[in-house]
Write an enzyme that holds these catalytic residues in place. Structure first.
Site, PDB file in Angstrom:
ATOM      1  CD1 TRP A 102      -2.360  -2.177   1.502  1.00  0.00           C
ATOM      2  CD2 TRP A 102      -3.064  -0.935  -0.229  1.00  0.00           C
ATOM      3  NE1 TRP A 102      -3.408  -2.837   0.905  1.00  0.00           N
ATOM      4  CE2 TRP A 102      -3.863  -2.107  -0.148  1.00  0.00           C
ATOM      5  CE3 TRP A 102      -3.322  -0.019  -1.247  1.00  0.00           C
ATOM      6  CZ2 TRP A 102      -4.898  -2.361  -1.054  1.00  0.00           C
ATOM      7  CZ3 TRP A 102      -4.353  -0.282  -2.141  1.00  0.00           C
ATOM      8  CH2 TRP A 102      -5.131  -1.436  -2.036  1.00  0.00           C
ATOM      9  CG  ASP A 171      -3.403   4.232   3.831  1.00  0.00           C
ATOM     10  OD1 ASP A 171      -4.493   4.083   4.420  1.00  0.00           O
ATOM     11  OD2 ASP A 171      -3.106   3.610   2.780  1.00  0.00           O
ATOM     12  CE  LYS A 195      -9.083  -2.711   3.246  1.00  0.00           C
ATOM     13  NZ  LYS A 195      -8.138  -1.884   2.522  1.00  0.00           N
TER      14      LYS A 195
END
Ligand SMILES: *Cc1c(COP(=O)(O)O)cnc(C)c1O
Length: 359
Positions: A102, A171, A195
């Site tokens: 990511w 993030d 999530k």
């Protein structure tokens, strides 16, 4: 019909009680005679819902007054672009920590807007977090970006990096709201909803007010943080149903006792699962113990030929979506806030029984 235990990495499990409330209210939300997704976002009813969700999130994370909370459409991937567009100002460089898939994607996207200085990297295995004392920070960077939990390799920062020379941008898509957080250490926090917050299609951005003044004129209006802050995230029609679901999840977290209460459960879930892996002859997790994720637990079978049998039998036992990400293979159990301890215990019991059958 009963609900299965769902270990999906995202979109991920939601609390059952939240889904039931959404179901109960679907046809007639709060006596309005319509569902919540069929009413104007400009009306008093939705505005009240929106403000309450924002306040509950502020309460949960103890977000200081000088931060705005934005509810923006689309996922964190869009923020990979919007962060440089909104924060660079006249600067031409940004610092990024490279700790996995990511952060890699965030780096690639930022490279379209500025010179990315990779301060440290744990490539190619991504099994640890590079020591922050050795990061090569650029004093002229507009900000430093990192990914607090790498969802694929299962690597999580164990503390907020001690960086104060530039604003910290994080993030937190896969570990926001999993434990208490000192928001005041950050310039900007962002996360996709699917999530730990709600349903896919929404992102939360928490941004310090002084950072609202650096946006490029090319920034799309809907993702222009200053505009969205001024318009309470309603510069256009927001994803209203996702906002509603996020609000229900925030209420659920508050009812659990807030983030320190959920953190204890998360700690326990991760501890029992890693212990079961470490004590077994069949399973192994390679992540540096200090940085093992409490949200995503990847592991391998020492006899890889058994993997598909393991996954098939888990599926039959209603333990769903345990297949590891295609990049790394193996098994991954995502155990976000909404995955109860019973699910983790059921997984451990299955793992032990599977191991016994093969030794
Ligand atoms: C899932 C995830 C993303 C991407 O979210 P999208 O909603 O698909 O854009 C970004 N970062 C992390 C850490 C993630 O886990």
């Amino acid at each position: 019909m009963t609900r299965a235990y769902n270990f999906c990495a995202g979109p991920a499990a939601l609390p059952e009680i939240v889904l039931k409330q959404a179901q109960n209210e679907l046809l007639d939300w709060q006596g309005h005679g319509t569902s919540v997704m069929e009413i104007s976002h400009r009306g008093a009813a939705f505005e009240a819902l929106a403000a309450e969700a924002e306040n509950d999130l502020r309460l949960l994370l103890k977000v200081p007054e000088h931060y705005h909370i934005l509810f923006l459409p689309a996922g964190a991937t869009v923020q990979f672009s919007m962060i440089p567009l909104n924060l660079l100002g006249t600067k031409k460089k940004a610092d990024y920590v490279h700790t996995g898939h990511w952060s890699q994607k965030a780096i690639k996207e930022a490279g379209r807007y500025c010179d990315v200085n990779v301060v440290a990297s744990s490539a190619p295995d991504f099994l640890t977090i590079p020591n922050s004392a050795e990061w090569r920070l650029d004093p002229s960077a507009a900000y430093l970006h990192y990914t607090s939990n790498e969802t694929i390799a299962g690597v999580e920062f164990d503390q907020i990096p001690p960086v104060e020379s530039v604003p910290l941008v994080v993030d937190m898509s896969s570990n926001i709201l999993a434990e208490p957080l000192d928001v005041s250490r950050f310039g900007l926090i962002y996360a996709s909803a699917q999530k730990n917050i709600g349903a896919a299609g929404l992102s939360i951005v928490i941004v310090r007010d002084d950072l609202l003044h650096y946006a490029s004129p090319l920034t799309p209006t809907v993702f222009h943080y200053k505009t969205q802050a001024a318009q309470h995230s309603m510069a256009n029609t927001p994803p209203t149903y996702n906002w509603y679901l996020a609000g229900l999840v925030f209420k659920w977290l508050l009812a659990q006792g807030g983030l320190s209460a959920i953190a204890k459960i998360n700690q326990q879930k991760a501890a029992v699962l890693y212990e079961a892996i470490d004590k077994s002859q069949l399973y192994v997790n390679h992540v540096d113990k200090r940085y093992r994720s409490k949200m995503n637990v990847p592991f391998y079978l020492k006899r890889p030929e058994l993997l598909s049998e393991f996954l098939n039998q888990a599926n039959e036992a209603r333990l769903l979506y345990l297949k590891g990400h295609a990049l790394v293979g193996g098994v991954r159990a995502s155990i976000y806030n909404a995955v109860p301890l019973e699910a983790v215990q059921a997984l451990i019991a299955f793992m032990k029984a599977f191991e016994q059958r093969h030794f």
